[in-house]
Write an enzyme that holds these catalytic residues in place. Structure first.
Site, PDB file in Angstrom:
ATOM      1  N   ASP A  89      -6.725  -1.827   2.636  1.00 49.63           N
ATOM      2  CA  ASP A  89      -6.883  -0.948   3.798  1.00 49.63           C
ATOM      3  C   ASP A  89      -7.509  -1.803   4.889  1.00 49.63           C
ATOM      4  OD1 ASP A  89      -7.182   1.394   5.339  1.00 49.63           O
ATOM      5  OD2 ASP A  89      -9.187   1.768   4.552  1.00 49.63           O
TER       6      ASP A  89
ATOM      7  N   ARG B 111      -6.335   2.137  -3.120  1.00 53.17           N
ATOM      8  CA  ARG B 111      -5.436   1.384  -2.252  1.00 53.17           C
ATOM      9  C   ARG B 111      -5.487  -0.101  -2.542  1.00 53.17           C
ATOM     10  NH1 ARG B 111      -7.890   3.636   2.362  1.00 53.17           N
ATOM     11  NH2 ARG B 111      -7.504   5.529   1.219  1.00 53.17           N
TER      12      ARG B 111
ATOM     13  N   ASP C  34      -9.091  -1.397   8.666  1.00 51.59           N
ATOM     14  CA  ASP C  34      -9.510  -0.485   9.736  1.00 51.59           C
ATOM     15  C   ASP C  34     -10.073  -1.296  10.893  1.00 51.59           C
ATOM     16  OD1 ASP C  34      -8.900   1.855   8.344  1.00 51.59           O
ATOM     17  OD2 ASP C  34     -10.884   1.970   7.427  1.00 51.59           O
TER      18      ASP C  34
ATOM     19  N   ARG D 210       0.832  -1.206   0.000  1.00 43.71           N
ATOM     20  CA  ARG D 210       0.000   0.000   0.000  1.00 43.71           C
ATOM     21  C   ARG D 210       0.862   1.250   0.000  1.00 43.71           C
ATOM     22  NH1 ARG D 210      -4.649   2.056   4.026  1.00 43.71           N
ATOM     23  NH2 ARG D 210      -4.633   4.186   3.242  1.00 43.71           N
TER      24      ARG D 210
END
Ligand code: ATP
Ligand code: PH2
Length: 166
Positions: A95, A92, A97, A83
């Site tokens: 990702d 991206r 989270d 990334r």
């Protein structure tokens, strides 16, 4: 062991491959046990719209890592999968989270849990609602299902099951 939920997103090909590699790296860590995996959804880009559609999914894990250790490991996965940070909200390879870490509310410089934008994102709430509709999101006092019900039809229409039937 602590229950945590992690959202994954990718919009650079090969998108599905990035999910497979990220799930492999989560599985490889001795302090992380994957409990549930949502379906994969194809989603319209939110925020910065001039980019390819995303694939999004959510996993539930049990972990003996602290929230910060889990964040560092998610960042290692992002790095390993190449990334590169360019535009805010931009394309991206992967990702990760952290959405929820038990029922804790955490506010550090580099880590905020519940993820501050999760309750307004259909691309997070739809997969999360599939595997954990009853979970309460700290700070809102609401269940994931309730937050999902509060989204507009237009927002939910931007999240489609994947692969699409033809
Ligand atoms: N709950 C969280 N999970 C992951 N990263 C977080 C969290 N809270 C804060 N961060 C921080 O957010 C920083 C920026 O993350 P990133 O570049 O992935 O943002 P983004 O994915 O573009 O946007 P968004 O956070 O809205 O999804 C990371 O360096 C990380 O320290
Ligand atoms: N559909 C979709 N849109 C996004 C996503 C994402 O994962 N899916 N991630 C973003 C920044 O984290 C910004 N916009």
């Amino acid at each position: 062991m602590t229950q945590a939920f992690i959202a994954l997103g990718t919009n650079i090909e090969p998108r599905e491959n990035h999910f497979i590699k990220a799930l492999e790296m989560l599985t490889d860590h001795s302090g992380i046990l994957i409990q549930k995996i949502s379906s994969i959804y194809e989603t319209d880009p939110v925020g910065y719209e001039d980019q390819e559609d995303f694939l999004n999914m959510v996993v539930e894990v049990e972990t003996d890592l602290t929230a910060e250790e889990l964040l560092r490991y998610c960042q290692l996965i992002e790095e390993r999968l190449g990334r590169v940070r360019t535009i805010r909200n931009g394309p991206r390879t992967i990702d990760l989270d952290i959405l929820l870490y038990s029922q804790e509310s955490i506010r550090l410089v580099d880590l905020e849990i519940p993820h501050p934008r999760m309750h307004e994102r259909a691309f997070v709430l739809v997969p999360l609602g599939e595997i954990a509709p009853e979970i309460i999101v700290p700070g809102t006092g609401e269940s994931v299902q309730k937050l999902l019900n509060a989204l507009s039809e237009e927002e939910k229409a931007g999240v489609r099951t994947w692969p699409q039937e033809s």
